[in-house]
Design a protein around this motif. Sequence first.
Motif, PDB file in Angstrom:
ATOM      1  N   ASP A  67       1.029  -1.288   0.304  1.00 38.75           N
ATOM      2  CA  ASP A  67       0.123   0.189  -0.149  1.00 38.75           C
ATOM      3  C   ASP A  67       1.134   1.491   0.134  1.00 38.75           C
ATOM      4  N   CYS A  68       0.786   1.982  -0.530  1.00 39.81           N
ATOM      5  CA  CYS A  68       1.346   3.910  -0.132  1.00 39.81           C
ATOM      6  C   CYS A  68       1.626   4.050   0.963  1.00 39.81           C
ATOM      7  N   ILE A  69       1.067   3.683   2.232  1.00 36.47           N
ATOM      8  CA  ILE A  69       1.575   3.919   3.789  1.00 36.47           C
ATOM      9  C   ILE A  69       0.927   2.742   4.110  1.00 36.47           C
ATOM     10  N   LYS A 110      -1.452  22.045   4.315  1.00 36.58           N
ATOM     11  CA  LYS A 110      -1.937  21.224   3.141  1.00 36.58           C
ATOM     12  C   LYS A 110      -1.876  21.096   1.530  1.00 36.58           C
ATOM     13  N   SER A 111      -1.823  20.757   1.047  1.00 37.11           N
ATOM     14  CA  SER A 111      -1.560  20.929  -0.888  1.00 37.11           C
ATOM     15  C   SER A 111      -2.253  22.402  -1.405  1.00 37.11           C
ATOM     16  N   LYS A 112      -1.963  22.555  -2.306  1.00 35.60           N
ATOM     17  CA  LYS A 112      -2.586  23.472  -2.524  1.00 35.60           C
ATOM     18  C   LYS A 112      -3.931  22.744  -3.947  1.00 35.60           C
ATOM     19  N   GLN A 113      -3.932  21.780  -4.261  1.00 32.45           N
ATOM     20  CA  GLN A 113      -5.387  21.650  -4.669  1.00 32.45           C
ATOM     21  C   GLN A 113      -6.549  22.026  -3.678  1.00 32.45           C
ATOM     22  N   LYS A 114      -7.592  21.968  -4.330  1.00 35.16           N
ATOM     23  CA  LYS A 114      -8.717  22.299  -3.703  1.00 35.16           C
ATOM     24  C   LYS A 114      -9.474  21.044  -2.983  1.00 35.16           C
ATOM     25  N   ASP A 115     -10.168  20.776  -1.971  1.00 36.32           N
ATOM     26  CA  ASP A 115     -10.909  20.376  -1.221  1.00 36.32           C
ATOM     27  C   ASP A 115      -9.546  19.247  -1.175  1.00 36.32           C
ATOM     28  N   THR A 116      -8.221  19.823   0.101  1.00 35.58           N
ATOM     29  CA  THR A 116      -7.491  18.648   0.552  1.00 35.58           C
ATOM     30  C   THR A 116      -7.935  18.336   1.630  1.00 35.58           C
ATOM     31  N   ILE A 117      -7.637  17.683   2.320  1.00 31.81           N
ATOM     32  CA  ILE A 117      -7.619  16.497   4.007  1.00 31.81           C
ATOM     33  C   ILE A 117      -6.916  16.423   4.179  1.00 31.81           C
ATOM     34  N   LEU A 118      -6.493  16.356   5.321  1.00 35.99           N
ATOM     35  CA  LEU A 118      -4.997  16.620   6.369  1.00 35.99           C
ATOM     36  C   LEU A 118      -5.945  15.352   7.461  1.00 35.99           C
ATOM     37  N   ALA A 178       5.913   5.654   4.493  1.00 34.10           N
ATOM     38  CA  ALA A 178       5.663   5.742   3.112  1.00 34.10           C
ATOM     39  C   ALA A 178       6.442   6.284   2.119  1.00 34.10           C
ATOM     40  N   SER A 179       6.845   6.355   0.746  1.00 35.36           N
ATOM     41  CA  SER A 179       7.994   7.103   0.321  1.00 35.36           C
ATOM     42  C   SER A 179       7.613   8.877   0.372  1.00 35.36           C
ATOM     43  N   VAL A 227       8.891  17.020   8.231  1.00 35.66           N
ATOM     44  CA  VAL A 227       8.004  17.581   7.787  1.00 35.66           C
ATOM     45  C   VAL A 227       8.062  17.083   6.799  1.00 35.66           C
ATOM     46  N   GLY A 228       7.694  16.871   5.630  1.00 38.01           N
ATOM     47  CA  GLY A 228       8.204  16.724   4.000  1.00 38.01           C
ATOM     48  C   GLY A 228       7.220  16.862   3.136  1.00 38.01           C
ATOM     49  N   GLU A 229       7.465  16.221   2.080  1.00 40.27           N
ATOM     50  CA  GLU A 229       6.532  15.567   1.175  1.00 40.27           C
ATOM     51  C   GLU A 229       6.223  14.179   0.524  1.00 40.27           C
ATOM     52  N   TRP A 230       4.849  13.755  -0.331  1.00 40.75           N
ATOM     53  CA  TRP A 230       4.950  12.774  -0.732  1.00 40.75           C
ATOM     54  C   TRP A 230       3.598  13.557  -2.010  1.00 40.75           C
ATOM     55  N   GLU A 231       3.519  12.604  -2.715  1.00 39.56           N
ATOM     56  CA  GLU A 231       2.951  12.512  -3.922  1.00 39.56           C
ATOM     57  C   GLU A 231       1.560  13.351  -3.370  1.00 39.56           C
ATOM     58  N   HIS A 232       0.993  13.048  -2.586  1.00 44.99           N
ATOM     59  CA  HIS A 232      -0.531  13.288  -2.201  1.00 44.99           C
ATOM     60  C   HIS A 232      -0.376  15.056  -1.153  1.00 44.99           C
ATOM     61  N   GLY A 233       0.960  15.881  -1.364  1.00 45.93           N
ATOM     62  CA  GLY A 233       1.358  17.100  -0.670  1.00 45.93           C
ATOM     63  C   GLY A 233       1.697  16.759   0.454  1.00 45.93           C
ATOM     64  N   PHE A 234       1.999  17.415   1.717  1.00 42.72           N
ATOM     65  CA  PHE A 234       1.715  17.191   3.188  1.00 42.72           C
ATOM     66  C   PHE A 234       2.363  15.816   3.560  1.00 42.72           C
ATOM     67  N   PHE A 235       3.345  15.738   4.005  1.00 41.96           N
ATOM     68  CA  PHE A 235       3.743  14.338   4.896  1.00 41.96           C
ATOM     69  C   PHE A 235       4.620  15.009   6.194  1.00 41.96           C
TER      70      PHE A 235
END
Length: 157
Positions: free
Chosen positions: A26-28, A78-86, A105-106, A143-151
């Motif tokens: 899985d991705c996480i 949050k990611s800059k994409q609209k409707d991102t949920i953390l 995760a990666s 603190v960093g980033e993954w394929e979906h934004g903030f991680f």
Amino acid sequence: LFRHYESLSKFFTRSIKDDCRKIAKDCIVSPCDGRVLHYGPVTSTTHLEQVKGITYSLESFFGPKWSKDNSSYLESMKSKQKDTILYHCIFYLAPGDYHRFHSPASWKPIIRRHFHGELLSVSPKIANLVPGLFCINERVAYVGEWEHGFFSFTAVG
């Protein structure tokens, strides 16, 4: 079990056995051998839930906001994409659990922050009694980033 180790430190820092468990594709995945105390979407712009109704401040937990924009603390994550949920998840490692962490995760860590603090027990019983326990205790936040934004991955002592 403890008598098989030279010291308590050797017990807590023992290496994982290669055939101990299979890692899902899985991705996480779970980063540790702990029990999930709390998980779900972050619903407040300023606080995270520690346990049932007891919260702690995002800024107290992660330190000053790392982005220079004028957005709220939560929005800056949050990611800059609209409707991102953390989402967040809290694991509890009991004294007998394997005490090493593995990447869930990666992802790419960008910032590392170390917060000096107490080393109070983070057992569910204490977590229910001490508001802001995770902000009081020593911790290291990556603190960093993954394929979906903030991680973020934070280990609390």
